[in-house]
Design a protein around this motif. Structure first.
Motif, PDB file in Angstrom:
ATOM      1  N   PRO A  51       0.828  -1.203   0.000  1.00  0.00           N
ATOM      2  CA  PRO A  51       0.000   0.000   0.000  1.00  0.00           C
ATOM      3  C   PRO A  51       0.862   1.253   0.000  1.00  0.00           C
ATOM      4  CG  PRO A  51      -0.412  -1.396   1.943  1.00  0.00           C
ATOM      5  CD  PRO A  51       0.762  -1.961   1.225  1.00  0.00           C
ATOM      6  N   LEU A  98       1.065   4.370   3.540  1.00  0.00           N
ATOM      7  CA  LEU A  98       1.039   3.953   4.930  1.00  0.00           C
ATOM      8  C   LEU A  98       2.466   3.768   5.423  1.00  0.00           C
ATOM      9  CD1 LEU A  98      -2.033   1.737   4.546  1.00  0.00           C
ATOM     10  CD2 LEU A  98      -1.811   3.471   6.304  1.00  0.00           C
ATOM     11  N   ARG A 133       4.454   5.656   6.953  1.00  0.00           N
ATOM     12  CA  ARG A 133       4.965   6.160   8.231  1.00  0.00           C
ATOM     13  C   ARG A 133       5.041   5.075   9.288  1.00  0.00           C
ATOM     14  NH1 ARG A 133      -0.791   8.515   9.837  1.00  0.00           N
ATOM     15  NH2 ARG A 133      -1.575   7.541   7.980  1.00  0.00           N
ATOM     16  N   PHE A 134       4.329   3.946   9.065  1.00  0.00           N
ATOM     17  CA  PHE A 134       4.479   2.810   9.971  1.00  0.00           C
ATOM     18  C   PHE A 134       5.532   1.881   9.389  1.00  0.00           C
ATOM     19  CE2 PHE A 134      -0.057   3.879   9.906  1.00  0.00           C
ATOM     20  CZ  PHE A 134      -0.102   4.475  11.146  1.00  0.00           C
ATOM     21  N   SER A 135       6.386   1.365  10.193  1.00  0.00           N
ATOM     22  CA  SER A 135       7.337   0.394   9.675  1.00  0.00           C
ATOM     23  C   SER A 135       7.168  -0.911  10.415  1.00  0.00           C
ATOM     24  CB  SER A 135       8.762   0.902   9.846  1.00  0.00           C
ATOM     25  OG  SER A 135       9.152   0.707  11.183  1.00  0.00           O
ATOM     26  N   THR A 136       7.486  -2.008   9.739  1.00  0.00           N
ATOM     27  CA  THR A 136       7.370  -3.312  10.371  1.00  0.00           C
ATOM     28  C   THR A 136       8.310  -3.388  11.562  1.00  0.00           C
ATOM     29  OG1 THR A 136       7.060  -4.113   8.149  1.00  0.00           O
ATOM     30  CG2 THR A 136       7.255  -5.770   9.860  1.00  0.00           C
ATOM     31  N   ALA A 161       6.845  -2.347  14.705  1.00  0.00           N
ATOM     32  CA  ALA A 161       5.802  -3.255  15.171  1.00  0.00           C
ATOM     33  C   ALA A 161       6.353  -4.303  16.119  1.00  0.00           C
ATOM     34  CB  ALA A 161       5.140  -3.933  13.987  1.00  0.00           C
ATOM     35  N   GLU A 166       6.046 -10.260  22.175  1.00  0.00           N
ATOM     36  CA  GLU A 166       5.675 -10.352  20.766  1.00  0.00           C
ATOM     37  C   GLU A 166       4.239  -9.942  20.559  1.00  0.00           C
ATOM     38  OE1 GLU A 166       6.403 -14.205  19.173  1.00  0.00           O
ATOM     39  OE2 GLU A 166       8.503 -14.122  19.806  1.00  0.00           O
ATOM     40  N   LYS A 167       3.950  -9.419  19.384  1.00  0.00           N
ATOM     41  CA  LYS A 167       2.560  -9.154  19.059  1.00  0.00           C
ATOM     42  C   LYS A 167       1.883 -10.469  18.694  1.00  0.00           C
ATOM     43  CE  LYS A 167       2.527  -4.341  17.746  1.00  0.00           C
ATOM     44  NZ  LYS A 167       2.027  -3.874  19.049  1.00  0.00           N
ATOM     45  N   LEU A 214      -0.845 -10.570  16.678  1.00  0.00           N
ATOM     46  CA  LEU A 214      -1.306 -10.471  15.295  1.00  0.00           C
ATOM     47  C   LEU A 214      -0.259  -9.736  14.475  1.00  0.00           C
ATOM     48  CD1 LEU A 214      -3.512 -10.977  13.247  1.00  0.00           C
ATOM     49  CD2 LEU A 214      -4.673  -8.920  14.028  1.00  0.00           C
ATOM     50  N   THR A 215       0.460 -10.476  13.674  1.00  0.00           N
ATOM     51  CA  THR A 215       1.495  -9.900  12.807  1.00  0.00           C
ATOM     52  C   THR A 215       1.212 -10.357  11.376  1.00  0.00           C
ATOM     53  OG1 THR A 215       2.910 -11.845  12.977  1.00  0.00           O
ATOM     54  CG2 THR A 215       3.179 -10.143  14.667  1.00  0.00           C
ATOM     55  N   MET A 216       1.975  -9.872  10.449  1.00  0.00           N
ATOM     56  CA  MET A 216       1.788 -10.304   9.061  1.00  0.00           C
ATOM     57  C   MET A 216       2.039 -11.810   8.929  1.00  0.00           C
ATOM     58  SD  MET A 216       0.610  -7.801   7.421  1.00  0.00           S
ATOM     59  CE  MET A 216       0.785  -8.114   5.659  1.00  0.00           C
ATOM     60  N   THR A 223       1.234 -14.092  11.361  1.00  0.00           N
ATOM     61  CA  THR A 223       0.140 -14.869  11.956  1.00  0.00           C
ATOM     62  C   THR A 223      -1.223 -14.484  11.371  1.00  0.00           C
ATOM     63  OG1 THR A 223      -0.159 -13.284  13.756  1.00  0.00           O
ATOM     64  CG2 THR A 223       1.392 -15.096  14.143  1.00  0.00           C
ATOM     65  N   LEU A 224      -1.254 -13.412  10.605  1.00  0.00           N
ATOM     66  CA  LEU A 224      -2.516 -12.953   9.998  1.00  0.00           C
ATOM     67  C   LEU A 224      -3.152 -14.061   9.154  1.00  0.00           C
ATOM     68  CD1 LEU A 224      -4.298 -10.391   9.274  1.00  0.00           C
ATOM     69  CD2 LEU A 224      -2.821 -10.111   7.296  1.00  0.00           C
TER      70      LEU A 224
END
Lengths: 512, 512
Positions: free
Chosen positions: A7, A10, A12-15, A18, A28-29, A31-33, A35-36
Motif C-alpha cells: 500500500p 502507509l 509512516r508505519f514500519s514493520t 511493530a 511479541e505481538k 497479530l502480525t503479518m 500470523t494474519l
C-alpha cells in the motif's frame, strides 16, 4: 503477472516498529503479518486501494497549502454520486427525515405523500421507531413493496416477497456466496466471474477460500459476454475445482456494457445445464444510456424460458440504493431476491443473516421509496420525475461525451458506455513504460495511474485491479463528475496520455 | 449434549419439495443441505432462533383473530429497546433528521446546537451529503469525537483517533476476529469466550472455523470472571489449539454482571503473559445499575498498569448506538478502538473493511451525537439529560424488580442485574421434564421456553443458546418492557414456573 505492490501512503508505519516491544520486556505481538489469516492477506480491493490512499494524501497536502502541479484532486475512482455533487432525490430524503423525526409529520412543509409513506414505514417498525431492529430479512411490507416493484419491472413476472431479503448495500447481499463454499481439493467450490470484474467478487472469493474461475468479456464486441468463452472457462475449471456459482454483472462494472436478451438466455441455459447457482448483480438496472440497449433482468428472461427453467435455476439478484438515479451510497440500502432456494437452505440463510441482526433501517426506508415512488396522482410525482430524469439525462450525456473524447486520443480505445457509471478504456502503454513498471514491481497501469494522479490530480483505478487479458492495460473512471469537471478531467487525461506516450517512445518513434 | 432441534415454524417447506425438479426433467439443486458450507450449517444463533420464529407465528395468528390463552406476545428475547416502547433521545433524532434533509437547517423549530452538529457532520461528508460513501473507517472528525469521548470517559487516558474505526453496529466490529484465524490442527487459532456468552461470538467462531475455548463465569459469585478458571481453560485448550484471542463482555451479556477493576487487571495481566489479543465488548458501558458497581474500561485499566502493558497488549474494544440510553439498534452504528495493532496489520484491517465500503452514515451521525452530546451551555442540554436519566433510571428500577420477583419464585435463582439489559436466572427443572426434553431431542430449557411461550405468550431465550454448565438450566430475558408490562411478564413467569414444577413433580413430590 506482476507482484502487487504494498500500500502506498502507509509508509509512516514500519514493520520494525511493530516488533519493538515496550520498555524493559520484549513481548511479541499476537497479530502480525506472519500470523494474519492468509486469506485476509490475499484479499485485494483496488477501488479503495493504494491510488486512493495516495489521492487522499495529496488532497490533505493541498488543503494545508502544499504545492502541486494542480489545484484540485478529481476523484473518479468510485461510484459515489453525491460526493461528485449529484443532489439527492428530495422525496426520498423527505420520507427518511420524517421517519427519523416523526414530530415532522405535523409540519405543513412536507408533502402528504411523503408523510403517508413515512407513517407506513413506521407502522412496520417495532414501537413505530426507526431505532428498533427489524426482522433480519427486513421489514415485511418493504419486502412486499420490493416484490411488487420487481413484478412491475418485469412486466408481470410473479415475485414472492418471501424471496426478498433487504441488505446492507449490495455488497452485503453478495455474502450469500459464503453458503456455497464447500468441498476440498478438486471438489472445492469454483465461482465463475467476469474479467474485468468488480473486485468485491474476487475479494469475497479469496477471503472465503473459494476458487476463482475467470471468464473473459469480449472487449472487441463491446464487452459482451461470449457464451463460448463461458464454456471454455467452465471446462478448464472442472479440471481443478467444482464450478458451482456463476456471477454476472449487468449492466457491467467496470465495463459499462448492457447484456442483450439473447445473451442472457444463453447464459441461463448454460447455468441450467451445468447446475450453476447464478448471482446476478443488477445494481445498475436503472443506468442504461444507449438507445440501442434495454435492461432485461435475469429473472424475467428465466421466466420467459419456461417453467422448467423458472422453477429450477437458483438465482440471486441484487439491487441497491447506492446507484441508479438516487446514488444513496451512505444509506447502505439494498435487497436481493433469491429464487428456487432449497427450503432448508432458506432457513439457513435466514439464520446466517440473523447473526448480523438487521440491515440499517433508514437504508430499508430509502429502498422502500425507490420501489414505491410517487404515483401520478400524488403531489410529489412531478418533482420526483423531474429530478430522476435530470440525473439520468445528465449521465447519458456524460457517457457519450466520455466515449467520444477518449476515442479521440491516440492510444486509447473506449467501448461505448451503454450503462452503469464507468468507462473502462484500453490504454496502449509503450514497452519502455511496461518495463519500467516491471522493474518497480508494479502493474504498468498502476504506474500510469500513479503518474496521472501525481501530475494532474486525477484519481482513476488501474485496470489490473479489475482483471484484464494478459498484456492489455486499462483504467476505470466514473462518469459521475459534473459535466464541466468531467470535460476538464477528460482533457487532462488526453494531454497526459499524449505526453506519456512521447516520454516512453523509442528513439525511433521520437524521431519519426 | 442434546441434539439441537430444527427450526420451528418453517415446517411448511419440506425437504421433499426441494428435490422435486420442474416438470419433465429432474434437475438437482446446486445448494442443498448436503452441499451447504458445513461451517455455515454449524452456526447457531439463539437470540433469533426457533422460539422467536414461533413467537412471530403466534403473533400473526393473534392478529388474524386466532385463539390463544393470552392476548399479547411479550418479546423479552432481544435487547431491542424501542420495540419495547423506549422513546428515542430527541436531540439525536433532530441531528440525524437535519443531516438527512438539510432544508430543515433553515427551520426555526430545531435548536441551534442540533443544527450546529448537523452542519459539522455534513461538512465531513463528500458533497456535504449523507448519501456519499465515507472513508471505510468512518468520517475523520467523528472518529476524532469518539477519541475525545474515550479520553473523557477514561479520565484522561490518551486516545488516538486513528485507532478508532466506525462500524455497522458492534456485530460488524467483531468480524475483526477473522484476521486472527489461522493455523491448522493444534496450531489453529483458539478463541476464549465466556460461558454464558452472547452467541454472536460462538457463531463467528464456528463460521470462521476457529476453535471455541470456553471459560465459565462463576454463577455463585454473581457471574464474576474467575482468573483461575481462565488459566484452566487456557491450559486445557493448549492441548488441541493455539489460544490467541480472549473475548470479554463487560457489562455481561446475558449475565448482567459488571467486572471489578481488580478482575480486569488480572485478566489483562493474563493476556499480557500469554500473548492474547483481547476483544472487549463494552457496548453496555452506560448500563450500570448497581450502586456498588462501576464501569472500568479495559483500556483505562491497561493504562493504569503501566506502559509495558499499555504499549503492548493488543486490545479491540467495541461500542454501539444500539444499547446504552439511546437504544438506536436500527441505525446500526458503532465503533471499535484497536490498540497496539501491528502497523502492517492495520493496513490490512483497513483494506478488509474497504471491501464493504463504509458503515451506514446515519449510524455514524448517531454515534457522533452519543460521543458529543449537548454541553451545559447549549440549549438542548437540559432535555437531553432529562431523557437520558429517565431511561437509565427506569432500567435500574426494572433491574432491581426483576431480580426481586424472580428470586421469590421457588426453583428460580437470579443473580443481581448489575448492568446491561438482561437477567439470566437459573431454573430448576424436574428430572421428568429433562427426560421428556431428551426424548424430544430438545434442550430442556428449550422445552421450558416453548411451553412458556405457548401458554403465556412470553418470549424468552433458553440458556442453552448462550452456553451454561452441564446440568444447569437458565433463560435470558431482557428488562426492557415498560415497568407495568415487565411486572405482568414476571408474574406470568412465576405462575408458569410453579405450574411447570407441579406438572413434572414425581408422584412422591406431588403427594408431599
Amino acid at each position: 503477472m506482476f507482484k502487487s505492490q504494498g500500500p502506498v501512503g502507509l509508509k509512516r508505519f514500519s514493520t520494525a516498529e511493530a516488533t519493538v516491544a515496550a520498555a524493559g520486556k520484549m513481548r511479541e505481538k499476537t497479530l502480525t503479518m506472519e500470523t494474519l489469516n492468509p486469506h485476509v492477506k490475499a484479499v485485494e480491493y483496488a477501488v479503495r486501494g493504494p491510488i486512493v490512499t495516495k489521492a487522499g494524501e495529496i488532497e490533505r497536502d493541498l488543503q494545508e497549502g502544499g504545492k502541486q502541479p494542480f489545484t484540485e484532486v478529481i476523484k473518479a475512482n468510485i461510484g459515489d454520486a453525491h460526493a461528485m455533487g449529484q443532489q439527492p432525490i428530495t422525496f426520498l430524503r423527505q420520507v427518511v427525515a420524517l421517519c427519523t423525526f416523526p414530530e415532522l409529520l405535523d409540519s405543513p412543509t412536507f408533502p402528504e405523500d411523503a408523510k403517508k409513506r413515512a407513517r407506513r414505514i413506521l407502522q412496520g417498525c417495532g414501537g413505530t421507531s426507526l431505532g428498533s431492529y427489524t426482522a433480519s430479512q427486513g421489514v415485511d411490507f418493504i419486502r412486499q413493496d420490493v416484490a411488487s416493484y420487481i413484478e412491475q419491472r418485469d412486466h408481470g413476472v410473479p415475485a414472492d416477497w418471501e424471496n426478498v431479503y433487504l441488505t446492507t448495500g449490495a455488497s452485503d447481499g453478495i455474502s450469500i456466496l459464503r453458503m456455497l463454499v464447500s468441498g476440498q481439493g478438486s471438489s472445492r467450490t469454483g465461482v465463475m466471474i467476469p474479467i474485468p470484474q468488480y473486485p468485491l467478487y474476487s475479494a469475497a472469493i479469496t477471503e472465503m477460500e473459494a476458487v476463482q474461475v475467470n471468464y473473459y468479456l469480449d472487449e472487441d464486441n463491446c464487452w459482451a459476454l461470449d457464451i463460448n468463452e463461458l464454456h471454455r472457462a467452465y471446462q478448464a475449471a472442472k479440471q481443478h475445482c467444482q464450478p458451482r456459482v456463476l456471477c454476472i454483472i449487468n449492466p457491467g462494472n467496470p465495463t459499462g456494457q448492457v447484456q442483450s436478451r439473447k445473451c442472457i438466455e444463453e447464459v441461463l441455459h448454460f447455468a441450467y445445464e451445468e447446475n450453476l447457482f447464478v448471482m446476478s448483480d443488477e445494481v445498475y438496472q436503472d443506468n442504461v444510456y444507449s438507445p440501442d440497449c434495454e435492461f432485461h433482468s435475469f429473472k424475467k428472461v428465466l421466466y420467459e424460458m419456461g417453467p422448467e427453467y423458472f422453477n429450477s435455476v437458483e438465482l440471486a439478484s441484487f439491487h441497491s440504493t447506492s446507484k441508479g438515479y438516487t446514488g444513496e451510497c451512505g444509506f447502505r440500502g439494498g435487497y436481493m431476491e433469491v429464487l428456487n432456494l432449497d427450503p432448508d437452505v432458506r432457513a439457513q440463510l435466514i439464520k446466517l443473516r440473523s447473526v448480523q441482526l438487521c440491515p440499517p433501517v433508514s437504508g430499508q426506508a430509502a429502498m422502500d421509496v425507490i420501489v414505491n415512488s410517487p404515483h401520478p396522482e400524488e403531489p410529489s410525482y412531478a418533482r420526483f420525475h423531474e429530478e430522476k430524469n435530470a440525473v439520468l439525462g445528465a449521465l447519458a450525456e456524460k457517457a457519450k461525451m466520455t466515449e467520444q473524447i477518449l476515442n479521440g486520443v491516440p492510444g486509447i480505445r473506449c467501448n461505448p458506455v451503454q450503462g452503469a457509471m464507468y468507462a473502462f478504456p484500453q490504454i496502449l502503454l509503450p514497452p519502455k513504460a511496461v518495463e519500467e513498471a516491471k522493474a518497480l514491481g508494479m502493474h504498468p497501469d498502476m504506474l500510469y495511474c500513479l503518474r496521472l494522479l501525481e501530475e494532474t490530480g486525477i484519481c482513476l483505478v488501474p485496470g489490473s485491479g479489475f482483471g484484464q487479458r494478459e498484456g492489455t492495460f486499462h483504467f476505470r473512471m466514473t462518469i459521475l463528475p459534473p459535466k464541466e469537471k468531467l470535460k476538464v478531467l477528460l482533457d487532462k487525461v488526453r494531454d497526459f496520455h499524449i505526453k506519456f506516450l512521447k516520454e516512453y517512445a523509442t528513439l525511433e518513434e521520437q524521431l519519426r
